[in-house]
Design a protein around this motif. Structure first.
Motif, PDB file in Angstrom:
ATOM      1  N   ASP A   1       0.825  -1.207   0.000  1.00  0.00           N
ATOM      2  CA  ASP A   1       0.000   0.000   0.000  1.00  0.00           C
ATOM      3  C   ASP A   1       0.866   1.268   0.000  1.00  0.00           C
ATOM      4  O   ASP A   1       0.769   2.107   0.896  1.00  0.00           O
ATOM      5  CB  ASP A   1      -0.951  -0.007   1.195  1.00  0.00           C
ATOM      6  N   VAL A   2       1.744   1.356  -0.991  1.00  0.00           N
ATOM      7  CA  VAL A   2       2.644   2.503  -1.132  1.00  0.00           C
ATOM      8  C   VAL A   2       2.448   3.154  -2.497  1.00  0.00           C
ATOM      9  O   VAL A   2       1.843   2.570  -3.399  1.00  0.00           O
ATOM     10  CB  VAL A   2       4.126   2.088  -0.972  1.00  0.00           C
ATOM     11  N   THR A   3       2.981   4.355  -2.647  1.00  0.00           N
ATOM     12  CA  THR A   3       2.884   5.050  -3.930  1.00  0.00           C
ATOM     13  C   THR A   3       3.886   4.463  -4.919  1.00  0.00           C
ATOM     14  O   THR A   3       4.863   3.811  -4.524  1.00  0.00           O
ATOM     15  CB  THR A   3       3.176   6.553  -3.771  1.00  0.00           C
ATOM     16  N   ASP A   4       3.666   4.731  -6.194  1.00  0.00           N
ATOM     17  CA  ASP A   4       4.602   4.292  -7.232  1.00  0.00           C
ATOM     18  C   ASP A   4       6.000   4.833  -6.953  1.00  0.00           C
ATOM     19  O   ASP A   4       6.988   4.105  -7.058  1.00  0.00           O
ATOM     20  CB  ASP A   4       4.150   4.778  -8.613  1.00  0.00           C
ATOM     21  N   GLY A   5       6.073   6.125  -6.613  1.00  0.00           N
ATOM     22  CA  GLY A   5       7.363   6.758  -6.376  1.00  0.00           C
ATOM     23  C   GLY A   5       8.098   6.170  -5.187  1.00  0.00           C
ATOM     24  O   GLY A   5       9.312   5.944  -5.236  1.00  0.00           O
ATOM     25  N   ASN A   6       7.370   5.902  -4.118  1.00  0.00           N
ATOM     26  CA  ASN A   6       7.978   5.323  -2.923  1.00  0.00           C
ATOM     27  C   ASN A   6       8.511   3.930  -3.226  1.00  0.00           C
ATOM     28  O   ASN A   6       9.640   3.586  -2.856  1.00  0.00           O
ATOM     29  CB  ASN A   6       6.947   5.286  -1.789  1.00  0.00           C
ATOM     30  N   LEU A   7       7.712   3.139  -3.910  1.00  0.00           N
ATOM     31  CA  LEU A   7       8.126   1.785  -4.260  1.00  0.00           C
ATOM     32  C   LEU A   7       9.334   1.805  -5.191  1.00  0.00           C
ATOM     33  O   LEU A   7      10.300   1.061  -4.980  1.00  0.00           O
ATOM     34  CB  LEU A   7       6.964   1.040  -4.909  1.00  0.00           C
ATOM     35  N   ALA A   8       9.314   2.664  -6.191  1.00  0.00           N
ATOM     36  CA  ALA A   8      10.434   2.762  -7.130  1.00  0.00           C
ATOM     37  C   ALA A   8      11.708   3.192  -6.420  1.00  0.00           C
ATOM     38  O   ALA A   8      12.797   2.673  -6.705  1.00  0.00           O
ATOM     39  CB  ALA A   8      10.091   3.738  -8.251  1.00  0.00           C
ATOM     40  N   SER A   9      11.584   4.104  -5.473  1.00  0.00           N
ATOM     41  CA  SER A   9      12.739   4.584  -4.716  1.00  0.00           C
ATOM     42  C   SER A   9      13.363   3.458  -3.893  1.00  0.00           C
ATOM     43  O   SER A   9      14.583   3.275  -3.881  1.00  0.00           O
ATOM     44  CB  SER A   9      12.308   5.736  -3.809  1.00  0.00           C
ATOM     45  N   HIS A  10      12.534   2.689  -3.220  1.00  0.00           N
ATOM     46  CA  HIS A  10      13.042   1.577  -2.409  1.00  0.00           C
ATOM     47  C   HIS A  10      13.656   0.491  -3.292  1.00  0.00           C
ATOM     48  O   HIS A  10      14.710  -0.057  -2.967  1.00  0.00           O
ATOM     49  CB  HIS A  10      11.937   0.997  -1.541  1.00  0.00           C
ATOM     50  N   ALA A  11      13.005   0.209  -4.407  1.00  0.00           N
ATOM     51  CA  ALA A  11      13.530  -0.797  -5.328  1.00  0.00           C
ATOM     52  C   ALA A  11      14.898  -0.374  -5.865  1.00  0.00           C
ATOM     53  O   ALA A  11      15.819  -1.184  -5.956  1.00  0.00           O
ATOM     54  CB  ALA A  11      12.558  -1.029  -6.477  1.00  0.00           C
ATOM     55  N   LYS A  12      15.030   0.893  -6.185  1.00  0.00           N
ATOM     56  CA  LYS A  12      16.301   1.401  -6.711  1.00  0.00           C
ATOM     57  C   LYS A  12      17.410   1.268  -5.666  1.00  0.00           C
ATOM     58  O   LYS A  12      18.541   0.882  -5.984  1.00  0.00           O
ATOM     59  CB  LYS A  12      16.145   2.861  -7.143  1.00  0.00           C
ATOM     60  N   ALA A  13      17.089   1.564  -4.412  1.00  0.00           N
ATOM     61  CA  ALA A  13      18.084   1.453  -3.333  1.00  0.00           C
ATOM     62  C   ALA A  13      18.507  -0.002  -3.140  1.00  0.00           C
ATOM     63  O   ALA A  13      19.704  -0.288  -2.977  1.00  0.00           O
ATOM     64  CB  ALA A  13      17.521   2.020  -2.036  1.00  0.00           C
ATOM     65  N   LEU A  14      17.558  -0.930  -3.174  1.00  0.00           N
ATOM     66  CA  LEU A  14      17.886  -2.348  -3.021  1.00  0.00           C
ATOM     67  C   LEU A  14      18.675  -2.860  -4.222  1.00  0.00           C
ATOM     68  O   LEU A  14      19.603  -3.665  -4.067  1.00  0.00           O
ATOM     69  CB  LEU A  14      16.612  -3.171  -2.835  1.00  0.00           C
ATOM     70  N   GLU A  15      18.336  -2.397  -5.407  1.00  0.00           N
ATOM     71  CA  GLU A  15      19.072  -2.801  -6.614  1.00  0.00           C
ATOM     72  C   GLU A  15      20.507  -2.274  -6.568  1.00  0.00           C
ATOM     73  O   GLU A  15      21.447  -2.985  -6.931  1.00  0.00           O
ATOM     74  CB  GLU A  15      18.355  -2.290  -7.855  1.00  0.00           C
TER      75      GLU A  15
ATOM     76  N   GLU B   1      22.354  -1.865  -4.053  1.00  0.00           N
ATOM     77  CA  GLU B   1      23.138  -2.696  -3.118  1.00  0.00           C
ATOM     78  C   GLU B   1      23.259  -4.140  -3.592  1.00  0.00           C
ATOM     79  O   GLU B   1      23.831  -4.971  -2.889  1.00  0.00           O
ATOM     80  CB  GLU B   1      22.496  -2.661  -1.734  1.00  0.00           C
ATOM     81  N   ASP B   2      22.719  -4.447  -4.768  1.00  0.00           N
ATOM     82  CA  ASP B   2      22.702  -5.796  -5.330  1.00  0.00           C
ATOM     83  C   ASP B   2      21.913  -6.780  -4.461  1.00  0.00           C
ATOM     84  O   ASP B   2      22.227  -7.965  -4.416  1.00  0.00           O
ATOM     85  CB  ASP B   2      24.121  -6.326  -5.572  1.00  0.00           C
TER      86      ASP B   2
ATOM     87  N   THR C   1      18.477 -11.477  -4.604  1.00  0.00           N
ATOM     88  CA  THR C   1      19.751 -12.112  -4.936  1.00  0.00           C
ATOM     89  C   THR C   1      20.236 -12.901  -3.713  1.00  0.00           C
ATOM     90  O   THR C   1      19.710 -12.732  -2.603  1.00  0.00           O
ATOM     91  CB  THR C   1      20.821 -11.068  -5.294  1.00  0.00           C
ATOM     92  N   ALA C   2      21.239 -13.727  -3.902  1.00  0.00           N
ATOM     93  CA  ALA C   2      21.826 -14.466  -2.777  1.00  0.00           C
ATOM     94  C   ALA C   2      22.364 -13.485  -1.737  1.00  0.00           C
ATOM     95  O   ALA C   2      22.188 -13.686  -0.530  1.00  0.00           O
ATOM     96  CB  ALA C   2      22.928 -15.400  -3.270  1.00  0.00           C
ATOM     97  N   LEU C   3      22.979 -12.408  -2.201  1.00  0.00           N
ATOM     98  CA  LEU C   3      23.494 -11.383  -1.289  1.00  0.00           C
ATOM     99  C   LEU C   3      22.351 -10.737  -0.514  1.00  0.00           C
ATOM    100  O   LEU C   3      22.446 -10.525   0.700  1.00  0.00           O
ATOM    101  CB  LEU C   3      24.273 -10.321  -2.071  1.00  0.00           C
ATOM    102  N   GLY C   4      21.269 -10.430  -1.197  1.00  0.00           N
ATOM    103  CA  GLY C   4      20.111  -9.821  -0.551  1.00  0.00           C
ATOM    104  C   GLY C   4      19.488 -10.736   0.487  1.00  0.00           C
ATOM    105  O   GLY C   4      19.125 -10.303   1.583  1.00  0.00           O
ATOM    106  N   LYS C   5      19.369 -12.011   0.158  1.00  0.00           N
ATOM    107  CA  LYS C   5      18.810 -12.981   1.106  1.00  0.00           C
ATOM    108  C   LYS C   5      19.692 -13.103   2.342  1.00  0.00           C
ATOM    109  O   LYS C   5      19.193 -13.154   3.470  1.00  0.00           O
ATOM    110  CB  LYS C   5      18.644 -14.344   0.436  1.00  0.00           C
ATOM    111  N   ALA C   6      21.007 -13.135   2.143  1.00  0.00           N
ATOM    112  CA  ALA C   6      21.932 -13.236   3.274  1.00  0.00           C
ATOM    113  C   ALA C   6      21.857 -11.990   4.151  1.00  0.00           C
ATOM    114  O   ALA C   6      21.847 -12.094   5.388  1.00  0.00           O
ATOM    115  CB  ALA C   6      23.355 -13.456   2.769  1.00  0.00           C
ATOM    116  N   ALA C   7      21.794 -10.829   3.539  1.00  0.00           N
ATOM    117  CA  ALA C   7      21.716  -9.571   4.295  1.00  0.00           C
ATOM    118  C   ALA C   7      20.411  -9.499   5.077  1.00  0.00           C
ATOM    119  O   ALA C   7      20.389  -9.063   6.242  1.00  0.00           O
ATOM    120  CB  ALA C   7      21.842  -8.371   3.353  1.00  0.00           C
ATOM    121  N   PHE C   8      19.321  -9.935   4.467  1.00  0.00           N
ATOM    122  CA  PHE C   8      18.033  -9.904   5.153  1.00  0.00           C
ATOM    123  C   PHE C   8      18.032 -10.865   6.334  1.00  0.00           C
ATOM    124  O   PHE C   8      17.554 -10.538   7.419  1.00  0.00           O
ATOM    125  CB  PHE C   8      16.896 -10.234   4.191  1.00  0.00           C
ATOM    126  N   LYS C   9      18.584 -12.054   6.145  1.00  0.00           N
ATOM    127  CA  LYS C   9      18.669 -13.027   7.238  1.00  0.00           C
ATOM    128  C   LYS C   9      19.504 -12.467   8.385  1.00  0.00           C
ATOM    129  O   LYS C   9      19.140 -12.600   9.561  1.00  0.00           O
ATOM    130  CB  LYS C   9      19.245 -14.346   6.751  1.00  0.00           C
TER     131      LYS C   9
END
Length: 79
Positions: free
Chosen positions: A21-35, A37-38, A58-66
């Motif tokens: 339940d976020v705006t397009d801009g907010n979602l795009a901003s978060h996606a860009k930040a996560l991308e 960082e790979d 990504t494997a890196l993203g999954k490890a960082a989240f864990k």
């Protein structure tokens, strides 16, 4: 976004919008930040004539989240 991608192979832009339940801009901003960082991969494609952006962790993203979740659990146990 990462919690959704940890339990799903992928999610598209509309799925994130609906679940978060976020705006397009907010979602795009978060996606860009996560991308940046790979932590996620972004795949742009067309379904019929409509553009579709799909994300996967990504494997890196999954490890960082864990690691993040593990740190939160340690904090919670202290209190």
């Amino acid at each position: 976004m990462m919690s959704i991608l940890m339990v799903n192979e992928y999610a598209d832009f509309n799925m994130f919008k609906e679940l978060l339940d976020v705006t397009d801009g907010n979602l795009a901003s978060h996606a860009k930040a996560l991308e940046k960082e790979d932590y996620i991969m972004v795949e742009k494609r067309f379904i019929g004539r409509k553009p579709n952006t799909r994300y996967s962790a990504t494997a890196l993203g999954k490890a960082a989240f864990k690691k993040h979740i593990d740190a939160l659990e340690i904090l919670i146990k202290k209190f």
